[in-house]
Scaffold this active site. Sequence first.
Site, PDB file in Angstrom:
ATOM      1  N   LEU A   1       0.818  -1.218   0.000  1.00  0.00           N
ATOM      2  CA  LEU A   1       0.000   0.000   0.000  1.00  0.00           C
ATOM      3  C   LEU A   1       0.850   1.266   0.000  1.00  0.00           C
ATOM      4  O   LEU A   1       1.860   1.362   0.692  1.00  0.00           O
ATOM      5  CB  LEU A   1      -0.931  -0.006   1.215  1.00  0.00           C
ATOM      6  CG  LEU A   1      -1.884  -1.205   1.286  1.00  0.00           C
ATOM      7  CD1 LEU A   1      -2.784  -1.095   2.524  1.00  0.00           C
ATOM      8  CD2 LEU A   1      -2.735  -1.324   0.022  1.00  0.00           C
ATOM      9  N   HIS A   2       0.401   2.235  -0.803  1.00  0.00           N
ATOM     10  CA  HIS A   2       1.029   3.558  -0.850  1.00  0.00           C
ATOM     11  C   HIS A   2      -0.064   4.613  -0.670  1.00  0.00           C
ATOM     12  O   HIS A   2      -1.239   4.257  -0.463  1.00  0.00           O
ATOM     13  CB  HIS A   2       1.800   3.732  -2.169  1.00  0.00           C
ATOM     14  CG  HIS A   2       0.993   3.384  -3.398  1.00  0.00           C
ATOM     15  ND1 HIS A   2      -0.127   4.080  -3.783  1.00  0.00           N
ATOM     16  CD2 HIS A   2       1.132   2.381  -4.309  1.00  0.00           C
ATOM     17  CE1 HIS A   2      -0.631   3.557  -4.888  1.00  0.00           C
ATOM     18  NE2 HIS A   2       0.116   2.500  -5.226  1.00  0.00           N
TER      19      HIS A   2
ATOM     20  N   HIS B   1      -3.422   4.203  -2.547  1.00  0.00           N
ATOM     21  CA  HIS B   1      -4.393   3.295  -1.921  1.00  0.00           C
ATOM     22  C   HIS B   1      -5.067   3.988  -0.726  1.00  0.00           C
ATOM     23  O   HIS B   1      -6.279   3.869  -0.538  1.00  0.00           O
ATOM     24  CB  HIS B   1      -3.693   2.034  -1.404  1.00  0.00           C
ATOM     25  CG  HIS B   1      -3.063   1.180  -2.459  1.00  0.00           C
ATOM     26  ND1 HIS B   1      -1.706   0.981  -2.532  1.00  0.00           N
ATOM     27  CD2 HIS B   1      -3.601   0.445  -3.465  1.00  0.00           C
ATOM     28  CE1 HIS B   1      -1.435   0.161  -3.535  1.00  0.00           C
ATOM     29  NE2 HIS B   1      -2.560  -0.174  -4.124  1.00  0.00           N
TER      30      HIS B   1
ATOM     31  N   GLN C   1      -4.875 -12.648 -12.662  1.00  0.00           N
ATOM     32  CA  GLN C   1      -4.715 -11.488 -13.542  1.00  0.00           C
ATOM     33  C   GLN C   1      -3.269 -11.303 -14.013  1.00  0.00           C
ATOM     34  O   GLN C   1      -2.947 -10.320 -14.670  1.00  0.00           O
ATOM     35  CB  GLN C   1      -5.264 -10.227 -12.882  1.00  0.00           C
ATOM     36  CG  GLN C   1      -4.468  -9.710 -11.704  1.00  0.00           C
ATOM     37  CD  GLN C   1      -5.232  -8.644 -10.942  1.00  0.00           C
ATOM     38  OE1 GLN C   1      -6.279  -8.883 -10.359  1.00  0.00           O
ATOM     39  NE2 GLN C   1      -4.719  -7.411 -10.962  1.00  0.00           N
TER      40      GLN C   1
ATOM     41  N   ARG D   1       4.346  -0.999  -8.232  1.00  0.00           N
ATOM     42  CA  ARG D   1       5.430  -1.470  -9.105  1.00  0.00           C
ATOM     43  C   ARG D   1       6.570  -0.459  -9.232  1.00  0.00           C
ATOM     44  O   ARG D   1       7.612  -0.796  -9.792  1.00  0.00           O
ATOM     45  CB  ARG D   1       4.888  -1.828 -10.492  1.00  0.00           C
ATOM     46  CG  ARG D   1       4.025  -3.090 -10.489  1.00  0.00           C
ATOM     47  CD  ARG D   1       3.715  -3.557 -11.907  1.00  0.00           C
ATOM     48  NE  ARG D   1       3.169  -4.907 -11.928  1.00  0.00           N
ATOM     49  CZ  ARG D   1       1.865  -5.198 -12.002  1.00  0.00           C
ATOM     50  NH1 ARG D   1       0.966  -4.226 -12.079  1.00  0.00           N
ATOM     51  NH2 ARG D   1       1.451  -6.445 -12.002  1.00  0.00           N
TER      52      ARG D   1
ATOM     53  N   ASP E   1      -6.029   3.203 -12.874  1.00  0.00           N
ATOM     54  CA  ASP E   1      -6.283   2.054 -13.754  1.00  0.00           C
ATOM     55  C   ASP E   1      -7.618   2.325 -14.444  1.00  0.00           C
ATOM     56  O   ASP E   1      -8.655   1.768 -14.078  1.00  0.00           O
ATOM     57  CB  ASP E   1      -6.322   0.778 -12.920  1.00  0.00           C
ATOM     58  CG  ASP E   1      -4.999   0.556 -12.208  1.00  0.00           C
ATOM     59  OD1 ASP E   1      -4.074   0.033 -12.828  1.00  0.00           O
ATOM     60  OD2 ASP E   1      -4.870   0.967 -11.034  1.00  0.00           O
TER      61      ASP E   1
ATOM     62  N   MET F   1       1.658   7.182  -8.411  1.00  0.00           N
ATOM     63  CA  MET F   1       2.088   6.184  -7.424  1.00  0.00           C
ATOM     64  C   MET F   1       1.642   4.803  -7.873  1.00  0.00           C
ATOM     65  O   MET F   1       0.539   4.636  -8.399  1.00  0.00           O
ATOM     66  CB  MET F   1       1.490   6.495  -6.059  1.00  0.00           C
ATOM     67  CG  MET F   1       2.128   7.694  -5.430  1.00  0.00           C
ATOM     68  SD  MET F   1       1.605   7.879  -3.724  1.00  0.00           S
ATOM     69  CE  MET F   1       2.440   9.424  -3.371  1.00  0.00           C
ATOM     70  N   SER F   2       2.506   3.811  -7.673  1.00  0.00           N
ATOM     71  CA  SER F   2       2.189   2.437  -8.045  1.00  0.00           C
ATOM     72  C   SER F   2       3.058   1.504  -7.204  1.00  0.00           C
ATOM     73  O   SER F   2       4.223   1.812  -6.923  1.00  0.00           O
ATOM     74  CB  SER F   2       2.506   2.219  -9.530  1.00  0.00           C
ATOM     75  OG  SER F   2       2.575   0.832  -9.805  1.00  0.00           O
TER      76      SER F   2
ATOM     77  N   SER G   1      -8.729   5.887 -10.534  1.00  0.00           N
ATOM     78  CA  SER G   1      -8.710   6.249 -11.961  1.00  0.00           C
ATOM     79  C   SER G   1      -7.351   5.945 -12.577  1.00  0.00           C
ATOM     80  O   SER G   1      -7.202   5.964 -13.791  1.00  0.00           O
ATOM     81  CB  SER G   1      -8.980   7.743 -12.149  1.00  0.00           C
ATOM     82  OG  SER G   1     -10.207   8.067 -11.606  1.00  0.00           O
TER      83      SER G   1
HETATM   84  P1  AMP Z   1      -3.535  -2.325  -6.884  1.00  0.00           P
HETATM   85  O1  AMP Z   1      -3.170  -2.682  -5.467  1.00  0.00           O
HETATM   86  O2  AMP Z   1      -2.405  -1.755  -7.665  1.00  0.00           O
HETATM   87  O3  AMP Z   1      -4.291  -3.409  -7.580  1.00  0.00           O
HETATM   88  O4  AMP Z   1      -4.547  -1.118  -6.770  1.00  0.00           O
HETATM   89  C1  AMP Z   1      -5.666  -1.174  -5.938  1.00  0.00           C
HETATM   90  C2  AMP Z   1      -6.510   0.039  -6.190  1.00  0.00           C
HETATM   91  O5  AMP Z   1      -5.748   1.218  -5.931  1.00  0.00           O
HETATM   92  C3  AMP Z   1      -6.991   0.152  -7.649  1.00  0.00           C
HETATM   93  O6  AMP Z   1      -8.336   0.610  -7.654  1.00  0.00           O
HETATM   94  C4  AMP Z   1      -6.053   1.169  -8.221  1.00  0.00           C
HETATM   95  O7  AMP Z   1      -6.599   1.882  -9.310  1.00  0.00           O
HETATM   96  C5  AMP Z   1      -5.830   2.079  -7.036  1.00  0.00           C
HETATM   97  N1  AMP Z   1      -4.599   2.849  -7.184  1.00  0.00           N
HETATM   98  C6  AMP Z   1      -3.368   2.367  -7.501  1.00  0.00           C
HETATM   99  N2  AMP Z   1      -2.487   3.388  -7.621  1.00  0.00           N
HETATM  100  C7  AMP Z   1      -3.173   4.525  -7.381  1.00  0.00           C
HETATM  101  C8  AMP Z   1      -2.830   5.918  -7.370  1.00  0.00           C
HETATM  102  N3  AMP Z   1      -1.591   6.341  -7.629  1.00  0.00           N
HETATM  103  N4  AMP Z   1      -3.807   6.815  -7.089  1.00  0.00           N
HETATM  104  C9  AMP Z   1      -5.074   6.388  -6.836  1.00  0.00           C
HETATM  105  N5  AMP Z   1      -5.466   5.101  -6.822  1.00  0.00           N
HETATM  106  C10 AMP Z   1      -4.531   4.185  -7.103  1.00  0.00           C
END
Ligand code: AMP
Length: 283
Positions: free
Chosen positions: A37-38, A41, A65, A192, A155, A189-190, A153
């Site tokens: 988590l960042h 999230h 996925q 990855r 994704d 933010m990601s 948004s």
């Molecule tokens: P993930 O853990 O990457 O599958 O993401 C979980 C949720 O967090 C998804 O709905 C993503 O679109 C959202 N998310 C990921 N990165 C961001 C970000 N930088 N800003 C807002 N939402 C995000």
Amino acid sequence: MSRPPVVARTLPALRRALAELRKRNASVALVPTMGALHDGHLSLVRLAKRRADKVVVSVFVNPTQFAPHEDFGSYPRTFKADASKLAEENVDLIWNPDVKVMYPEGFASKILTEAPAVAGLEDSFRPHFFGGVTTVVGKLFIQCRPDVAIFGSKDFQQLRVVTRMAADLDLGVKVIGAPTVRERDGLAMSSRNVYLSAEERAIAPTLYRAMKEVAKRIKAGKTIASSLTAGAELITEAGFVLDYLEARHAETLAPIKSPKEGPIRLLVAAKLGKTRLIDNIAV
Ligand code: AMP
């Protein structure tokens, strides 16, 4: 000081915890995540708190996925740190099932969606992806029966696919999109981003800068096609291998040739070394 979140790892534990949360007709928001988590999230969690009485966050790295050559094995798993971040946000329940709980021996079903899931964006480069996302998100919605679910948004195609699926299958969940949270230099933010070397990390914000440049050109009256060509050059010159940079109708994700055809969303995916990054902005 409020109580730390309950952590459920089995379906009976999840049902018990949800029944407790729903006492006195409390509304429930679900925030699906793959952990690591960042602040992006956590912004979804904060929005969830504003939209419902109780907040459930799922933390599950969903194998279906990922294609075999992708990063399922190396995807960052940081549950302890995630749980303490969620405790600080006063989350009520963490749903953290094992792969065997989600996909028991003999599991053989899949949710298949069309339209936004076959728009020729992520689906062209990750053909397995949306089948995995819709199946796991469908299961999460059925397991948790949330009133609302928050998706980023960041994704964008995924947000459209999940919104469509929830409506089509009468899942009774209102899907809410949240804005993308960025680093100070513009990089979205990601989880990855930890894969990026220092050198790659310095280059990575080019994706956002290039999209801003494309948006600026379109707003200045240049054609969408020429603006995209200029943006693609910026991205490849910086060292990325571009999967796509496209202008699409923001609602339908249909290709769009002129701003007269509707609201435009720019969407990009590109590889920097071994790391694949995606991003998007409104024009
Ligand atoms: P993930 O853990 O990457 O599958 O993401 C979980 C949720 O967090 C998804 O709905 C993503 O679109 C959202 N998310 C990921 N990165 C961001 C970000 N930088 N800003 C807002 N939402 C995000």
